[in-house]
Scaffold this active site. Sequence first.
Site, PDB file in Angstrom:
ATOM      1  CG  LEU A  60     -81.881  35.670  49.413  1.00 19.38           C
ATOM      2  CD1 LEU A  60     -82.417  34.279  49.141  1.00 19.38           C
ATOM      3  CD2 LEU A  60     -81.397  36.239  48.114  1.00 19.38           C
ATOM      4  CB  CYS A  61     -80.951  36.504  55.161  1.00 18.60           C
ATOM      5  SG  CYS A  61     -82.513  36.189  56.019  1.00 18.60           S
ATOM      6  CE  LYS A  62     -79.514  28.265  57.835  1.00 19.39           C
ATOM      7  NZ  LYS A  62     -78.819  27.804  59.043  1.00 19.39           N
TER       8      LYS A  62
END
Length: 103
Positions: A60-62
């Site tokens: 995951l990222c932002k």
Amino acid sequence: MGLNKGQSNQWFLIVFLFCFTCSRATASLPGFKVFPLRQFGTWAPDITSKLNPEKDTFVLCKVGGRSMQVANWLQSQGFKSVYNVAGGIQAYSLKVDPSIPTY
């Protein structure tokens, strides 16, 4: 793919990707291994020695865009089960654990 708060990572890996402008101090999740995108060239060449390609791997990222690219790349490196966490850390904070700050 979503994650639940308190979910054990005994059977899978969770990878958190930081964007170019944010930091670990801003938002991170316990138990996540952190791989900053700006350092891709340092960790990417030997990623299979840093992570187990046989385990389920959540990325995951932002908000999910960069993590989707890395999830696809991990699959190309031989990772068997890779999942992009839909909505990224922002969705995780809003839907699962509001104690995690967004940025």
